[in-house]
Scaffold this motif. Sequence first.
Motif, PDB file in Angstrom:
ATOM      1  N   GLU A  42      -7.249 -11.647 -50.608  1.00 33.34           N
ATOM      2  CA  GLU A  42      -6.838 -12.340 -50.220  1.00 33.34           C
ATOM      3  C   GLU A  42      -7.515 -11.044 -49.340  1.00 33.34           C
ATOM      4  N   THR A  43      -6.956 -10.293 -49.377  1.00 31.09           N
ATOM      5  CA  THR A  43      -7.182  -9.129 -48.428  1.00 31.09           C
ATOM      6  C   THR A  43      -8.604  -8.668 -48.973  1.00 31.09           C
ATOM      7  N   ARG A  44      -9.376  -8.445 -49.840  1.00 32.48           N
ATOM      8  CA  ARG A  44     -10.309  -7.785 -49.802  1.00 32.48           C
ATOM      9  C   ARG A  44     -11.168  -9.033 -48.993  1.00 32.48           C
ATOM     10  N   ALA A  45     -10.794  -9.980 -48.828  1.00 33.48           N
ATOM     11  CA  ALA A  45     -11.668 -11.159 -47.919  1.00 33.48           C
ATOM     12  C   ALA A  45     -11.483 -10.876 -47.207  1.00 33.48           C
ATOM     13  N   ALA A  46     -10.590 -10.760 -46.840  1.00 36.38           N
ATOM     14  CA  ALA A  46      -9.934 -10.526 -44.886  1.00 36.38           C
ATOM     15  C   ALA A  46     -10.714  -9.373 -44.311  1.00 36.38           C
ATOM     16  N   ILE A  47     -10.620  -7.780 -45.151  1.00 30.47           N
ATOM     17  CA  ILE A  47     -11.796  -6.522 -44.987  1.00 30.47           C
ATOM     18  C   ILE A  47     -12.973  -6.852 -44.409  1.00 30.47           C
ATOM     19  N   ARG A  48     -14.095  -7.812 -45.759  1.00 37.91           N
ATOM     20  CA  ARG A  48     -15.248  -8.391 -45.623  1.00 37.91           C
ATOM     21  C   ARG A  48     -15.388  -9.032 -44.073  1.00 37.91           C
ATOM     22  N   ALA A  49     -14.667  -9.807 -43.869  1.00 39.78           N
ATOM     23  CA  ALA A  49     -14.453 -10.319 -42.881  1.00 39.78           C
ATOM     24  C   ALA A  49     -14.889 -10.320 -41.742  1.00 39.78           C
ATOM     25  N   LEU A  50     -13.775  -9.485 -41.258  1.00 41.64           N
ATOM     26  CA  LEU A  50     -13.383  -8.478 -41.032  1.00 41.64           C
ATOM     27  C   LEU A  50     -14.792  -7.128 -40.150  1.00 41.64           C
ATOM     28  N   LEU A  51     -15.473  -6.599 -41.894  1.00 42.04           N
ATOM     29  CA  LEU A  51     -16.858  -5.365 -40.762  1.00 42.04           C
ATOM     30  C   LEU A  51     -17.409  -6.260 -41.031  1.00 42.04           C
ATOM     31  N   ALA A  52     -17.821  -7.867 -41.464  1.00 41.87           N
ATOM     32  CA  ALA A  52     -18.756  -8.579 -40.816  1.00 41.87           C
ATOM     33  C   ALA A  52     -18.750  -8.299 -39.679  1.00 41.87           C
ATOM     34  N   GLN A  53     -17.732  -8.228 -38.579  1.00 37.63           N
ATOM     35  CA  GLN A  53     -18.091  -8.607 -37.128  1.00 37.63           C
ATOM     36  C   GLN A  53     -17.790  -6.832 -36.034  1.00 37.63           C
ATOM     37  N   GLY A  54     -18.971  -6.634 -37.394  1.00 39.17           N
ATOM     38  CA  GLY A  54     -18.967  -4.629 -36.948  1.00 39.17           C
ATOM     39  C   GLY A  54     -19.383  -4.029 -35.372  1.00 39.17           C
ATOM     40  N   ASP A  55     -20.754  -5.500 -34.802  1.00 40.27           N
ATOM     41  CA  ASP A  55     -20.847  -5.363 -34.278  1.00 40.27           C
ATOM     42  C   ASP A  55     -20.085  -5.178 -32.857  1.00 40.27           C
ATOM     43  N   LEU A  56     -18.999  -5.769 -33.532  1.00 37.18           N
ATOM     44  CA  LEU A  56     -18.188  -6.110 -32.124  1.00 37.18           C
ATOM     45  C   LEU A  56     -17.711  -5.043 -31.342  1.00 37.18           C
ATOM     46  N   ILE A  57     -17.208  -3.771 -32.078  1.00 37.40           N
ATOM     47  CA  ILE A  57     -17.616  -2.448 -31.522  1.00 37.40           C
ATOM     48  C   ILE A  57     -18.731  -1.745 -31.162  1.00 37.40           C
ATOM     49  N   GLU A  58     -19.287  -1.984 -30.921  1.00 34.93           N
ATOM     50  CA  GLU A  58     -20.629  -1.447 -30.277  1.00 34.93           C
ATOM     51  C   GLU A  58     -20.696   0.156 -30.854  1.00 34.93           C
ATOM     52  N   THR A  59     -21.654   0.018 -31.629  1.00 40.10           N
ATOM     53  CA  THR A  59     -21.553   1.493 -32.252  1.00 40.10           C
ATOM     54  C   THR A  59     -23.189   1.570 -33.044  1.00 40.10           C
ATOM     55  N   PRO A  60     -23.648   1.262 -32.804  1.00 41.99           N
ATOM     56  CA  PRO A  60     -24.733   0.480 -33.822  1.00 41.99           C
ATOM     57  C   PRO A  60     -25.391   1.854 -34.412  1.00 41.99           C
ATOM     58  N   GLU A  61     -25.407   2.925 -33.932  1.00 42.21           N
ATOM     59  CA  GLU A  61     -25.879   4.198 -34.422  1.00 42.21           C
ATOM     60  C   GLU A  61     -24.605   4.653 -35.834  1.00 42.21           C
ATOM     61  N   CYS A  62     -23.155   3.922 -35.669  1.00 38.51           N
ATOM     62  CA  CYS A  62     -22.599   4.014 -36.358  1.00 38.51           C
ATOM     63  C   CYS A  62     -21.969   2.874 -37.428  1.00 38.51           C
ATOM     64  N   SER A  63     -22.887   2.511 -38.898  1.00 33.30           N
ATOM     65  CA  SER A  63     -22.515   1.190 -39.631  1.00 33.30           C
ATOM     66  C   SER A  63     -20.908   1.004 -39.698  1.00 33.30           C
ATOM     67  N   VAL A  64     -19.737  -0.226 -39.906  1.00 33.29           N
ATOM     68  CA  VAL A  64     -19.566  -0.097 -40.584  1.00 33.29           C
ATOM     69  C   VAL A  64     -19.075  -1.585 -41.788  1.00 33.29           C
ATOM     70  N   ALA A  65     -20.678  -1.349 -41.881  1.00 30.00           N
ATOM     71  CA  ALA A  65     -21.431  -3.231 -43.090  1.00 30.00           C
ATOM     72  C   ALA A  65     -20.617  -2.969 -44.510  1.00 30.00           C
ATOM     73  N   THR A  66     -20.013  -1.701 -44.833  1.00 33.75           N
ATOM     74  CA  THR A  66     -19.275  -1.743 -46.063  1.00 33.75           C
ATOM     75  C   THR A  66     -18.319  -1.005 -46.063  1.00 33.75           C
ATOM     76  N   VAL A  67     -17.178  -0.595 -46.810  1.00 29.33           N
ATOM     77  CA  VAL A  67     -16.347   0.010 -46.671  1.00 29.33           C
ATOM     78  C   VAL A  67     -16.349   1.760 -47.203  1.00 29.33           C
TER      79      VAL A  67
END
Length: 293
Positions: A42-67
């Motif tokens: 469940e934690t793994r799924a929640a982490i992936r769901a949050l990282l999938a919305q990484g664009d919200l922090i508006e740092t396109p030059e610094c990705s958070v796509a994966t852990v």
Amino acid sequence: MIRFLAAMVAAATMFIASPAAAYWEYGHGLIARIAMNEVQPETRAAIRALLAQGDLIETPECSVATVEDASIWADCIKPMGDRYAYAFPWHYQNVNICKPFDLGPACEGGNCVAAQVERNARLLADASLPTSVRVEALAFLLHFVGDLHQPMHAGDMADRGGNGVAALYGVIDETNLHAIWDGYLAERAFTTPPGGPDGVVTGYSRSQLDEFKQGDVVDWSREMWGVSKDYAYPLLLDTDPCDAEVERPVLSASDIETLVPVMRDSAVKGGMRLARLLDDALIEGKAPRFRRF
């Protein structure tokens, strides 16, 4: 001829992996992946769901796509200047190894890595907060637990975490104690077979891994301060570090052989502790209480 070859090896090594880049890749990413493998589904799924919305922090030059990406985000954003300048002192806590352990002075105003591990765990656990805040908190948490388990971020001798201690690492002479632990030693420790997140964890029993999860950031800080005090400085200086006056010491092959398992052990502990914090925050909504160090 030998000197020429040594110089060529040193130059090649510098181009392959600078100290900063090496710990990013081999330290932070490894600890984050150990944690990702350890957390509940469940934690793994929640982490992936949050990282999938990484664009919200508006740092396109610094990705958070994966852990792995997210685990180095807090370093990637450093060149952004004023936007994240407030976070610069959050990566470390310079607790003097020549005095009794006391986290308080190093954490004044919450400006230390231990305090920020707890703060970002609390933010991540609070589901009422905007998703952008929780994504940023997750990225900070992934990074800061890694920083806390790099001993040169936990204890020093008033020398900026060993940055002020010039040293030799084999043929590489343009380096210092901090860079050795951040880069060259990290790369060596985490790629020595069995390497990688699965390999580094190999050899620990389930009971040992569960035991690593116990305690809190003060306990973990004291432990990593102890590694700095008992291993990082004395092995390099070959004497009591608090009485040493050695210029440009050499970290020998035998020293490195001793330190590799120490560094691997610190990374496994970091991964297990990060996993506990993530499970607590994302399954139970539980996080460390606020405290004044």
